[in-house]
Design a protein around this motif. Structure first.
Motif, PDB file in Angstrom:
ATOM      1  N   GLU A   5       1.722  10.681  -9.762  1.00  0.00           N
ATOM      2  CA  GLU A   5       0.901  10.505 -10.965  1.00  0.00           C
ATOM      3  C   GLU A   5       0.740  11.873 -11.656  1.00  0.00           C
ATOM      4  O   GLU A   5       0.332  12.839 -11.034  1.00  0.00           O
ATOM      5  CB  GLU A   5      -0.463   9.929 -10.532  1.00  0.00           C
ATOM      6  CG  GLU A   5      -1.571   9.988 -11.539  1.00  0.00           C
ATOM      7  CD  GLU A   5      -1.229   9.306 -12.841  1.00  0.00           C
ATOM      8  OE1 GLU A   5      -1.610   9.885 -13.873  1.00  0.00           O
ATOM      9  OE2 GLU A   5      -0.583   8.239 -12.838  1.00  0.00           O
ATOM     10  N   HIS A  61       2.055   1.770  -3.545  1.00  0.00           N
ATOM     11  CA  HIS A  61       0.988   2.302  -4.406  1.00  0.00           C
ATOM     12  C   HIS A  61       0.749   3.778  -4.110  1.00  0.00           C
ATOM     13  O   HIS A  61       0.539   4.585  -5.012  1.00  0.00           O
ATOM     14  CB  HIS A  61      -0.323   1.532  -4.199  1.00  0.00           C
ATOM     15  CG  HIS A  61      -0.249   0.149  -4.778  1.00  0.00           C
ATOM     16  ND1 HIS A  61      -1.004  -0.901  -4.330  1.00  0.00           N
ATOM     17  CD2 HIS A  61       0.528  -0.359  -5.767  1.00  0.00           C
ATOM     18  CE1 HIS A  61      -0.707  -1.988  -5.017  1.00  0.00           C
ATOM     19  NE2 HIS A  61       0.224  -1.689  -5.892  1.00  0.00           N
ATOM     20  N   ARG A  62       0.798   4.134  -2.836  1.00  0.00           N
ATOM     21  CA  ARG A  62       0.528   5.521  -2.439  1.00  0.00           C
ATOM     22  C   ARG A  62       1.546   6.486  -3.056  1.00  0.00           C
ATOM     23  O   ARG A  62       1.178   7.554  -3.544  1.00  0.00           O
ATOM     24  CB  ARG A  62       0.590   5.618  -0.910  1.00  0.00           C
ATOM     25  CG  ARG A  62      -0.394   6.646  -0.345  1.00  0.00           C
ATOM     26  CD  ARG A  62      -0.438   6.613   1.173  1.00  0.00           C
ATOM     27  NE  ARG A  62      -0.954   5.378   1.707  1.00  0.00           N
ATOM     28  CZ  ARG A  62      -0.370   4.649   2.676  1.00  0.00           C
ATOM     29  NH1 ARG A  62       0.770   5.040   3.199  1.00  0.00           N
ATOM     30  NH2 ARG A  62      -0.927   3.541   3.115  1.00  0.00           N
ATOM     31  N   TYR A 114       3.288   6.050  -5.787  1.00  0.00           N
ATOM     32  CA  TYR A 114       3.021   6.174  -7.236  1.00  0.00           C
ATOM     33  C   TYR A 114       1.886   7.174  -7.453  1.00  0.00           C
ATOM     34  O   TYR A 114       1.945   8.006  -8.355  1.00  0.00           O
ATOM     35  CB  TYR A 114       2.617   4.820  -7.835  1.00  0.00           C
ATOM     36  CG  TYR A 114       3.800   3.954  -8.248  1.00  0.00           C
ATOM     37  CD1 TYR A 114       4.591   4.309  -9.331  1.00  0.00           C
ATOM     38  CD2 TYR A 114       4.092   2.783  -7.581  1.00  0.00           C
ATOM     39  CE1 TYR A 114       5.663   3.514  -9.719  1.00  0.00           C
ATOM     40  CE2 TYR A 114       5.156   1.982  -7.958  1.00  0.00           C
ATOM     41  CZ  TYR A 114       5.949   2.354  -9.025  1.00  0.00           C
ATOM     42  OH  TYR A 114       7.007   1.577  -9.414  1.00  0.00           O
ATOM     43  N   ASP A 115       0.844   7.094  -6.629  1.00  0.00           N
ATOM     44  CA  ASP A 115      -0.291   8.017  -6.784  1.00  0.00           C
ATOM     45  C   ASP A 115       0.146   9.471  -6.612  1.00  0.00           C
ATOM     46  O   ASP A 115      -0.289  10.356  -7.333  1.00  0.00           O
ATOM     47  CB  ASP A 115      -1.403   7.702  -5.764  1.00  0.00           C
ATOM     48  CG  ASP A 115      -2.073   6.376  -6.087  1.00  0.00           C
ATOM     49  OD1 ASP A 115      -1.882   5.894  -7.225  1.00  0.00           O
ATOM     50  OD2 ASP A 115      -2.755   5.820  -5.204  1.00  0.00           O
ATOM     51  N   GLU A 116       1.048   9.697  -5.646  1.00  0.00           N
ATOM     52  CA  GLU A 116       1.521  11.083  -5.403  1.00  0.00           C
ATOM     53  C   GLU A 116       2.235  11.652  -6.615  1.00  0.00           C
ATOM     54  O   GLU A 116       2.213  12.843  -6.862  1.00  0.00           O
ATOM     55  CB  GLU A 116       2.506  11.098  -4.234  1.00  0.00           C
ATOM     56  CG  GLU A 116       1.847  11.227  -2.882  1.00  0.00           C
ATOM     57  CD  GLU A 116       2.886  11.214  -1.780  1.00  0.00           C
ATOM     58  OE1 GLU A 116       3.986  11.770  -1.952  1.00  0.00           O
ATOM     59  OE2 GLU A 116       2.582  10.588  -0.739  1.00  0.00           O
ATOM     60  N   ARG A 164       0.844  -1.219   0.000  1.00  0.00           N
ATOM     61  CA  ARG A 164       0.000   0.000   0.000  1.00  0.00           C
ATOM     62  C   ARG A 164       0.869   1.255   0.000  1.00  0.00           C
ATOM     63  O   ARG A 164       0.544   2.246  -0.645  1.00  0.00           O
ATOM     64  CB  ARG A 164      -0.921   0.004   1.225  1.00  0.00           C
ATOM     65  CG  ARG A 164      -2.174  -0.860   1.026  1.00  0.00           C
ATOM     66  CD  ARG A 164      -2.886  -1.001   2.313  1.00  0.00           C
ATOM     67  NE  ARG A 164      -1.910  -1.470   3.323  1.00  0.00           N
ATOM     68  CZ  ARG A 164      -2.169  -1.732   4.579  1.00  0.00           C
ATOM     69  NH1 ARG A 164      -3.361  -1.560   5.044  1.00  0.00           N
ATOM     70  NH2 ARG A 164      -1.254  -2.167   5.413  1.00  0.00           N
TER      71      ARG A 164
END
Ligand code: F3S
Length: 375
Positions: free
Chosen positions: A278, A271-272, A274-276, A268
């Motif tokens: 994006e 993934h977090r 990567y989201d930041e 998690r």
């Protein structure tokens, strides 16, 4: 604490061997005194950063030209990437005035004896040996050679590395000493990482939380390329000179990890981050932060780019693989890094697979996994 100096070093500090050498010694002694060094120690090599005209401008250029006819480097001195590919700068749209000034910077450094490596992975061309004392700038290379090769260097700045190149010594503190290489944070990796970009993500997360503490990783499976990705982002997000990995890095067995503060990283967290980072779509792709290894070049050769894709590696690494990549449709560049080159400014969005590059490109950087960028 004052630093021990030999009679010869005292004479140099008094200016008896010239003003430039005196200034270099003064800088190194002051640095050493600030960080509690006991003495100056000889070094095997220097790696210089801050050589792009984009970074140092006219004042840096004039300074280097001025000293270039007065001193020579005392030890092997390699160079980080500059602002352009020395052969293809016209083809990728670098303008004449930038190129002219960039060439002048390189001429000045060459006059002093620099080896024109122009790469952030100089350890692929001539790897330092276990225990060698160095004075390297370029934080990703510092973190890699300390951690993976067991060489010893602090994170030098452009000026302290230049002073060491001229003086041939560095102050003995930090990562040069056993106590400066001890871990202060235990990181348990509970995620199965697949892409080299995942390792870059891991380094960025840990670097953000570790600050300047050296991490000791447990549960991490990584090859040399993955450790290079960790080194680059760890040293970008934190001011960390090295890391240890249980069962993998050369000094892990010597370290005590009982009682260290613990940090757990799971999928998690990956993934977090990567989201930041994006950032939507990009106009071109850059792969090679840090510059690629022979293994990475070989893997890419079996793929095709999905869009305009620049690939960066040290010029001397493998001409046959560079030819193969060009046949596959990649644009192979040497000598440069997009972060210090006007080339990246030609794109409002540049896709990268490294958190270090994405961090420095800021708004213009879009992060994607390497596997998503090629077919
Ligand atoms: Fe190398 Fe530039 Fe990345 S110097 S490590 S390609 S930011």
């Amino acid at each position: 604490m004052s630093i021990f100096l030999s009679k010869k070093e005292e004479r140099i500090l008094n200016g008896e061997e010239g003003e430039i050498l005196q200034k270099c010694y003064r800088l190194l002694v002051q640095l050493g005194e600030a960080f509690g060094a006991d003495r100056l120690i000889p070094i095997k090599s220097v790696h210089l950063s801050g050589i792009s005209y984009q970074s140092i401008g006219d004042s840096g250029l004039e300074f280097l030209e001025e000293i270039s006819h007065q001193v020579k480097f005392k030890v092997r001195t390699t160079l980080n990437p500059c602002g352009m590919d020395l052969r293809q700068w016209r083809a990728v749209g670098i303008d004449e005035s930038f190129a002219e000034k960039q060439f002048r910077i390189l001429r000045a450094l060459k006059t002093m004896g620099a080896v024109m490596t122009l790469t952030c992975t100089p350890y692929y061309l001539a790897p330092p040996k276990y225990g060698d004392h160095l004075s390297w700038a370029e934080s990703s290379a510092v973190c890699y050679v300390n951690s993976v090769l067991g060489a010893r260097t602090n994170r030098e700045g452009a000026l302290s590395a230049l002073a060491s190149a001229i003086a041939g010594v560095t102050p003995n503190f930090g990562a040069h000493k056993e106590e400066g290489r001890k871990p202060e944070l235990l990181v348990k990796v509970k995620a199965k990482l697949k892409s080299v970009s995942d390792y870059s993500a891991l380094g960025f997360i840990v670097g953000t939380q570790a600050g300047n503490r050296i991490p000791f990783f447990k549960g991490l499976k990584a090859g040399a390329e993955e450790m290079k990705a960790i080194a680059a982002s760890l040293a970008t997000a934190g001011s960390i000179p090295m890391f240890h990995v249980e069962g993998l890095t050369p000094e892990w067995k010597k370290q005590k990890i009982v009682g260290l503060e613990k940090l757990e990283i799971d999928l998690r967290d990956i993934h977090r981050i990567y989201d930041e980072f994006e950032g939507g779509e990009g106009e071109a792709v850059f792969i090679g932060c840090p510059h690629l290894s022979v293994k990475e070049l070989h893997e890419l050769c079996l793929k095709k780019p999905k869009m305009k894709t620049f690939v960066c590696a040290a010029r001397g690494l493998s001409p046959s693989l560079f030819r193969c990549l060009r046949r596959s449709g990649f644009i192979v560049l040497h000598d440069m890094c997009p972060v210090v080159s006007p080339l990246s400014k030609k794109y409002s969005k540049l896709v990268v697979d490294s958190f270090k590059a994405a961090h420095y490109l800021g708004e213009r950087g879009v992060l994607k996994k390497r596997e998503e960028l090629v077919e």
